[in-house]
Design a protein around this motif. Structure first.
Motif, short mmCIF file in Angstrom:
data_model
loop_
_atom_site.label_atom_id
_atom_site.label_comp_id
_atom_site.label_asym_id
_atom_site.label_seq_id
_atom_site.Cartn_x
_atom_site.Cartn_y
_atom_site.Cartn_z
N ALA A 233 0.84 -1.21 0.00
CA ALA A 233 0.00 0.00 0.00
C ALA A 233 0.87 1.25 0.00
O ALA A 233 0.57 2.22 -0.71
N MET A 234 1.95 1.24 0.77
CA MET A 234 2.87 2.37 0.79
C MET A 234 3.52 2.55 -0.58
O MET A 234 3.68 3.68 -1.07
N GLY A 235 3.89 1.44 -1.21
CA GLY A 235 4.49 1.52 -2.54
C GLY A 235 3.55 2.13 -3.57
O GLY A 235 3.96 2.95 -4.39
N VAL A 236 2.27 1.73 -3.51
CA VAL A 236 1.28 2.28 -4.45
C VAL A 236 1.10 3.77 -4.21
O VAL A 236 1.04 4.57 -5.15
N ARG A 237 1.04 4.17 -2.92
CA ARG A 237 0.91 5.61 -2.61
C ARG A 237 2.12 6.39 -3.10
O ARG A 237 1.97 7.52 -3.62
N MET A 238 3.31 5.81 -2.97
CA MET A 238 4.51 6.49 -3.44
C MET A 238 4.51 6.64 -4.96
O MET A 238 4.92 7.67 -5.50
N ILE A 239 4.04 5.59 -5.66
CA ILE A 239 3.97 5.67 -7.12
C ILE A 239 3.00 6.77 -7.55
O ILE A 239 3.29 7.55 -8.46
N ILE A 240 1.85 6.82 -6.88
CA ILE A 240 0.87 7.86 -7.21
C ILE A 240 1.44 9.25 -6.93
O ILE A 240 1.33 10.18 -7.74
N PHE A 241 2.10 9.39 -5.76
CA PHE A 241 2.70 10.68 -5.39
C PHE A 241 3.76 11.10 -6.40
O PHE A 241 3.78 12.25 -6.86
N LEU A 242 4.65 10.17 -6.77
CA LEU A 242 5.73 10.50 -7.70
C LEU A 242 5.18 10.80 -9.09
O LEU A 242 5.73 11.63 -9.81
N THR A 243 4.09 10.12 -9.47
CA THR A 243 3.48 10.40 -10.77
C THR A 243 2.92 11.82 -10.81
O THR A 243 3.13 12.56 -11.78
N ILE A 244 2.20 12.17 -9.74
CA ILE A 244 1.66 13.54 -9.67
C ILE A 244 2.78 14.56 -9.61
O ILE A 244 2.75 15.60 -10.30
N LEU A 245 3.80 14.29 -8.79
CA LEU A 245 4.93 15.21 -8.69
C LEU A 245 5.64 15.36 -10.03
O LEU A 245 6.01 16.47 -10.43
N GLY A 246 5.81 14.23 -10.72
CA GLY A 246 6.46 14.29 -12.03
C GLY A 246 5.66 15.13 -13.02
O GLY A 246 6.22 15.90 -13.81
N GLY A 247 4.32 15.00 -12.97
CA GLY A 247 3.48 15.81 -13.85
C GLY A 247 3.59 17.29 -13.54
O GLY A 247 3.65 18.13 -14.46
N LEU A 248 3.61 17.63 -12.24
CA LEU A 248 3.74 19.04 -11.84
C LEU A 248 5.09 19.61 -12.28
O LEU A 248 5.18 20.74 -12.77
N VAL A 249 6.15 18.82 -12.07
CA VAL A 249 7.48 19.28 -12.48
C VAL A 249 7.54 19.49 -13.99
O VAL A 249 8.12 20.48 -14.47
N TYR A 250 6.94 18.58 -14.74
CA TYR A 250 6.94 18.71 -16.19
C TYR A 250 6.17 19.95 -16.62
O TYR A 250 6.60 20.70 -17.51
N ALA A 251 5.03 20.21 -15.96
CA ALA A 251 4.23 21.40 -16.31
C ALA A 251 4.99 22.68 -15.99
O ALA A 251 4.98 23.64 -16.78
N VAL A 252 5.66 22.71 -14.83
CA VAL A 252 6.44 23.88 -14.45
C VAL A 252 7.59 24.09 -15.43
O VAL A 252 7.89 25.21 -15.85
N LYS A 253 8.24 22.98 -15.82
CA LYS A 253 9.35 23.07 -16.78
C LYS A 253 8.88 23.68 -18.11
O LYS A 253 9.53 24.55 -18.68
N LYS A 254 7.72 23.19 -18.59
CA LYS A 254 7.21 23.72 -19.85
C LYS A 254 6.90 25.21 -19.73
O LYS A 254 7.18 26.00 -20.63
N LYS A 255 6.32 25.59 -18.59
CA LYS A 255 5.99 27.00 -18.39
C LYS A 255 7.23 27.87 -18.34
O LYS A 255 7.29 28.93 -18.96
N VAL A 256 8.24 27.41 -17.59
CA VAL A 256 9.48 28.19 -17.46
C VAL A 256 10.17 28.33 -18.80
O VAL A 256 10.57 29.44 -19.19
N TRP A 257 10.30 27.24 -19.51
CA TRP A 257 11.00 27.32 -20.80
C TRP A 257 10.18 28.07 -21.84
O TRP A 257 10.75 28.69 -22.76
N ALA A 258 8.86 28.04 -21.69
CA ALA A 258 8.05 28.85 -22.61
C ALA A 258 8.30 30.33 -22.37
O ALA A 258 8.43 31.13 -23.32
N ASN A 259 8.38 30.74 -21.11
CA ASN A 259 8.67 32.15 -20.79
C ASN A 259 10.06 32.55 -21.26
O ASN A 259 10.27 33.65 -21.78
#
Length: 270
Positions: A233-259
């Motif tokens: 259960a902890m492993g699944v929660r970590m995967i979900i957390f890292l997936t969301i975190l990875g998506g946020l980081v990717y979105a921020v990266k796109k925004k920064v590089w777009a600017n």
């Protein structure tokens, strides 16, 4: 590097390759290769969980059959609460056994009814007594037997169901029993689950040999790794957390590089 150095290494490599190539064939010829059948246990897979009803029945099998020879010293009676037993049930179960305690005020050891905090009672006082009662063979402790055997739960279940008459031409040594899934096929332990209804299940489940083998294997798998579900259960929660975190980081990266790209474009235009 001189040819004198290269040649021995080449020969050694060729010899090793030949040995590796012949090993599977030799193993098959000697009858050592055994295919363990896979069983669909409820705890298999990343989302698998222990079937509590099956594990409770498995404990009943252990208590009635296996505990006569095999210890489980890493388990305490209180651990059975995580299988769904109530505190009253655990206390009542533990009190059925006598354990040695002490010394008392007079420096003497004494026996008392077991408590929930006590470890499972050993069937023999020591290893020497266990060997003496089993023709020299020492019954292994079953606390982590599933993790200690290659093949895990599938192997343990197959072993319990693998007793049969030896094939024609195979001689079984005195005091040994033929088991098609045991390495070498000759095992000192006689079939512990040899007939239906050796144990009476309180939930009405038919106590067939296959069902009892599945249930005791489920119980032993839980005993070997009781934290399995929490870890998964902890492993699944970590995967979900890292997936969301990875998506946020990717979105921020796109925004920064777009600017940055926009600013560079304005600079070039100026």
């Amino acid at each position: 590097m001189s040819p004198v150095t290269i040649m021995p290494r080449f020969l050694m490599g060729a010899a090793l390759a030949a040995v590796l190539a012949l090993t599977p064939a030799a193993a098959r010829a000697a009858g050592e290769a055994v295919n363990i059948p896979n069983h669909d246990f409820s705890f298999d897979g990343i989302f698998g969980t222990f079937d509590r009803a099956s594990a409770q029945r498995g404990f009943a099998v252990y208590k009635a059959i296996c505990s006569n020879c095999h210890s489980m010293r890493q388990l305490s009676y209180r651990h059975l609460r995580s299988l769904g037993l109530t505190e009253a049930q655990v206390n009542a179960l533990a009190s059925q056994f006598e354990v040695q305690d002490g010394p008392n005020d007079n420096g003497e050891m004494f026996t008392r009814p077991a408590r929930a905090s006590d470890h499972f009672r050993r069937p023999f006082a020591n290893d020497a007594a266990a060997r003496a009662a089993n023709n020299g063979a020492l019954p292994p402790d079953l606390s982590v037997i599933v993790k200690a055997r290659e093949g895990g739960a599938d192997y343990v279940r197959a072993l319990l169901l693998g007793y049969e008459d030896p094939p024609e031409g195979v001689t079984v040594q005195p005091g040994m029993n033929y088991n098609k899934y045991f390495p070498g096929h000759q095992i000192a332990m006689a079939a512990p689950i040899a007939a239906d209804d050796q144990v009476e299940y309180t939930d009405g489940t038919p106590a067939t040999v296959a069902q009892m083998a599945t249930d005791i294997t489920t119980f032993l798998s839980w005993a070997a790794e009781p934290e399995l579900e929490a870890r998964r259960a902890m492993g699944v929660r970590m995967i979900i957390f890292l997936t969301i975190l990875g998506g946020l980081v990717y979105a921020v990266k796109k925004k920064v590089w777009a600017n940055i790209g926009q600013h560079q474009g304005l600079g070039d235009g100026g």
